[in-house]
Design an enzyme around this catalytic site. Structure first.
Site, PDB file in Angstrom:
ATOM      1  N   ASP A 281      87.893-118.621  11.874  1.00 16.26           N
ATOM      2  CA  ASP A 281      88.269-119.238  10.604  1.00 16.26           C
ATOM      3  C   ASP A 281      88.878-120.606  10.935  1.00 16.26           C
ATOM      4  OD1 ASP A 281      88.766-119.823   7.968  1.00 16.26           O
ATOM      5  OD2 ASP A 281      89.711-117.916   7.493  1.00 16.26           O
TER       6      ASP A 281
HETATM    7  C1  BGC Z   1      89.229-119.851   4.727  1.00 17.69           C
HETATM    8  C2  BGC Z   1      87.802-119.418   4.918  1.00 17.69           C
HETATM    9  C3  BGC Z   1      86.876-120.577   4.688  1.00 17.69           C
HETATM   10  C4  BGC Z   1      87.251-121.691   5.642  1.00 17.69           C
HETATM   11  C5  BGC Z   1      86.339-122.904   5.568  1.00 17.69           C
HETATM   12  C6  BGC Z   1      89.561-121.127   5.490  1.00 17.69           C
HETATM   13  O1  BGC Z   1      90.773-121.645   5.110  1.00 17.69           O
HETATM   14  O2  BGC Z   1      90.094-118.814   5.122  1.00 17.69           O
HETATM   15  O3  BGC Z   1      87.511-118.354   4.061  1.00 17.69           O
HETATM   16  O4  BGC Z   1      85.555-120.180   4.860  1.00 17.69           O
HETATM   17  O5  BGC Z   1      88.566-122.102   5.334  1.00 17.69           O
HETATM   18  O6  BGC Z   1      86.540-123.622   4.420  1.00 17.69           O
END
Ligand code: BGC
Length: 743
Positions: A281
């Site tokens: 993530d």
């Molecule tokens: C979130 C993810 C997301 C990623 C990219 C993160 O802050 O937890 O779910 O896909 O950002 O935007």
């Protein structure tokens, strides 16, 4: 010599077979050969470059050097197709090996045309429709050059304080798995097609169990909970062919997911044979330093790659330190090769080498296509849940309406969380839809401009109410109050919305409340102030026409709660499929029943709250219709089943009301005695059934006994023989149990 050769050939055959067997992505020997050939030409630096994902944006030129040097494998957050083409051109035409980029985006519930938020999608209990929505999202997003979405979110969420409950399918493992598979199929479509978008199942794993519902918090899930509750939706989505997976932010029992060898390497790769791409993530590798799980970026990069992570989103840990780690012998180049293989495999399978560019003009033309808007509207219609109706709904065509409330005309907020690419200019709000359909019949006085607004008096609204036949009050949450990093401790309607409903009630006019929210709010105190309540999780672009159709009965509500609705936030977490306690609730004294200076005793007491009892406001699977349904003749084809049998479950459903309607029939099972305590009920099947008034239908469902398997005391998945109960009903709290045995 000959013998050695035969042995060698058989060994190769075994290896080839095992590779095929370990393929969850559907990769073929041809794909693998291409990947291997490319890999053999790559320098260590080029390999590490593929493992680096950056958030693009702004001026493409600032990334030109890194792209030419092969230091970027993927970008996220660029949606301008012209710029995407320019990024690809630099990668494909100006880098040594010409490897295209994986261009990614959070396309969570639609791209431009927005569908209801995922929790609303789950309320449809209609995987086919959800698959269609994901396909449309992919058609729109790929037309602008995006070939990888970070969806579906498969986190089981049993605590509505957690803002990200909006992004998933709610509290139930079975429903979550069906929705997850549907979205994977929809996004990925036919992989060879240029409208195919890789799905990314996230967040692996347990993120939804964040302590206290506070986002990013620790989780303490046992291996058995993981295996029985949190992992099955991921396993189902892997089996459905998901090409990629994202590790989560949380640490479970002290181990952050991005460095969790047990879940990533042992379970995902080992047990399930996942050969797709694992991405972190956003900076979740870097956050392992904040967790206190690693000293510095080099340390966490080593831990992540050793756990089986292939791509680093935004920490730059791999790019900065992997080469050094390989040279020092801490990380083997074979591990890097494996990661790069997983990345290149996805690129080859998506056909990016053949078609790296997008046709900009054609791409614009497919956004908001009429069939996309129609599907978004149908989905919003199916996702709304009727929670109360004293008979005021459906409305009659000629009524004079007062439309009020902060969500009546909130084109941004009704799109919900994760709607980066939705443009509010395209949203049709309930106000606009009602005005267009009933010119001259609608008076609009918002009362509150936004959901958090506080106001003492509502004279203007009340004056208008007196001239109306019915009041339609659109209340709820602004989009920004749910989603990532937006947890709440108090789940009541915010601002003066409850006061508005109460004031409207005092006019004596029928009040219909429509709630648009990102989570199940605690609306108990509002129910007495309305004659009907329709709950619509943020419904997306076409929420307005969908709600108008529902209010006027052109469409009959059919959605069911995908999550338990609490009476008060203090009940969280509360979910229907909890384990049986030693003192199941059988009623008991409530706060006001307790005598003063009562002596202490726990004898005969059971599990509940003195102030709020044992039950939620609405159970899982609940939802009314404008008609009614009766279940009868619920039967099993046998009383005793073998472990390999398929159970035949039949029942008759009758529409006992006056209009056509759709019921979502649900099958629940309880395993009475296990080697470990078992849930009081678990959803095992559901079916949408549409019936004309008075119509009866006998429905037969098949349930393989193997679906009753679980991880018991020995942590081996199997069906434990013994006595079971089964219910077929319209929600998780109704129905009479049938008994059967498994031998
Ligand atoms: C979130 C993810 C997301 C990623 C990219 C993160 O802050 O937890 O779910 O896909 O950002 O935007």
């Amino acid at each position: 010599m000959k013998r050695t050769k035969i042995l060698f050939l058989s060994l190769m055959a075994v290896l080839a077979c095992s590779r095929q067997a370990g393929t969850t992505t559907g990769s073929t020997p041809e794909v693998e050969a291409r990947v291997d050939k490319l890999l053999s030409q790559m320098t260590l630096q080029e390999k590490i470059g593929q493992m680096n994902q950056i958030s693009a944006g702004g001026d493409v030129a600032q990334y030109a050097e890194a792209l030419r040097a092969g230091q970027i494998g993927s970008i996220l957050n660029e949606v301008d197709p012209e710029k995407i083409n320019e990024y690809q051109r630099l990668a494909v035409e100006e880098s040594r090996l010409g490897i295209p980029l994986l261009v990614s985006r959070d396309v969570i519930h639609g791209f431009h045309t927005l569908f209801p938020i995922p929790l609303g999608l789950a309320a449809t209990f209609d995987p086919e429709l959800v698959e269609k929505g994901a396909r449309i999202a992919a058609i729109e997003a790929t037309a602008q050059g995006i070939r990888w979405t970070f969806s579906p979110m498969l986190d089981i969420a049993r605590d509505p304080r957690w803002g990200r409950i909006a992004e998933g399918s709610g509290e139930d493992t079975y429903l979550d798995a069906r929705m997850g598979e549907a979205m994977v199929r929809g996004y990925q479509g036919n992989l060879a097609d240029s409208t195919s978008m890789a799905a990314c199942i996230k967040h692996f794993v347990g993120y939804g169990a964040a302590e206290g519902g506070r986002d990013y918090n620790s989780t303490y899930l046992t291996e058995r909970q993981l295996r029985n509750v949190y992992l099955p939706p991921f396993e189902a989505a892997v089996k459905a062919g998901a090409l990629t997976l994202m590790t989560s932010f949380n640490d479970n029992d002290g181990v952050p997911s991005t460095g969790n060898t047990f879940v990533v390497k042992d379970i995902l790769r080992g047990e399930w044979g996942f050969d797709g791409l694992v991405v972190t993530d956003w900076n979740s590798m870097g956050e392992m330093i904040a967790h206190g799980f690693g000293e510095d970026r080099k340390d966490v990069a080593e831990k992540a790659v050793k756990a089986g992570v292939d791509m680093d989103m935004m920490t730059y840990g791999f790019l900065s330190h992997l080469e050094e780690l390989v040279k020092e012998g801490a990380v083997k180049e074979k591990a890097i090769d494996q990661a790069v293989r997983n990345i290149l495999r996805v690129k080859v399978m998506l056909g990016l080498f053949e078609h790296p560019y997008v046709d900009v003009a054609a791409g614009r033309a497919v956004q908001y296509a009429p069939e996309h808007l129609a599907a978004a509207q149908k989905t919003a219609e199916e996702s709304a849940i009727l929670l109360k109706n004293t008979g005021v709904l459906p409305l009659k065509a000629g009524v004079r309406m007062l439309v009020t409330g902060p969500l009546a005309d909130a084109p941004h907020d009704q799109l919900g969380t994760w709607s980066f690419d939705g443009e509010k200019e395209h949203t049709v709000t309930p106000l606009k839809a009602l005005q267009a359909r009933f010119p001259g019949q609608v008076t609009y006085v918002p009362g509150l401009q936004f959901s958090r607004e506080k106001r003492e008096r509502f004279d203007d609204v009340l004056a208008a109410a007196r001239h109306a036949d019915v009041v339609l009050a659109f209340v709820g949450e602004e989009a920004i109050l749910s989603g990532e990093a937006h947890s709440l401790a108090d789940l009541n309607l915010k601002g003066s919305q409850s006061e508005l409903l109460k004031a409207l009630r005092s006019t004596g006019k029928p009040v219909v409340a429509v709630v648009m929210a990102g989570r199940p709010l605690t609306i108990e105190r509002d129910l007495p102030h309305c004659d009907a309540l329709l709950y619509s999780f943020h419904p997306g672009t076409m929420g307005g026409p969908a709600l108008a159709n529902l209010l006027f009965g052109d469409v009959v509500p059919s959605g069911k709660t995908p999550v338990t609705f609490l009476r008060t936030a203090g009940q969280a977490p509360m979910y229907y499929n909890h384990n049986m306690t030693g003192r199941p609730f059988i009623g008991g004294l409530l706060l006001d029943d307790i005598p003063l200076e009562a002596g202490q005793t726990s004898l005969g007491n059971t599990s509940y709250y003195l102030d709020y009892g044992a039950y939620p406001l609405f159970p899982f699977g609940y939802g009314l219709s404008y008609t009614t349904f009766a279940y009868s003749d619920i039967r099993l084809d046998k009383g005793v089943y073998g472990k390999d049998d398929v159970m035949g479950i039949s029942f008759t459903l009758t529409n006992t009301g006056n209009c056509e309607g759709t019921e979502i029939a649900q099958v629940y099972v309880r395993d009475l005695v296990g080697s470990v305590t078992r849930p009081v009920k678990e959803l095992k099947a559901f079916e949408r059934i549409t019936l004309a008034p008075g119509e009866s239908r006998t429905v037969t469902l098949s349930l393989p006994v193997s679906e009753l398997a679980f991880y018991g005391l020995d942590m081996v998945k199997k069906v434990e023989p013994g006595d079971f109960q089964l219910w077929v009903a319209g929600d998780s709290a109704s129905g009479e149990a049938l008994s059967f045995k498994v031998k």
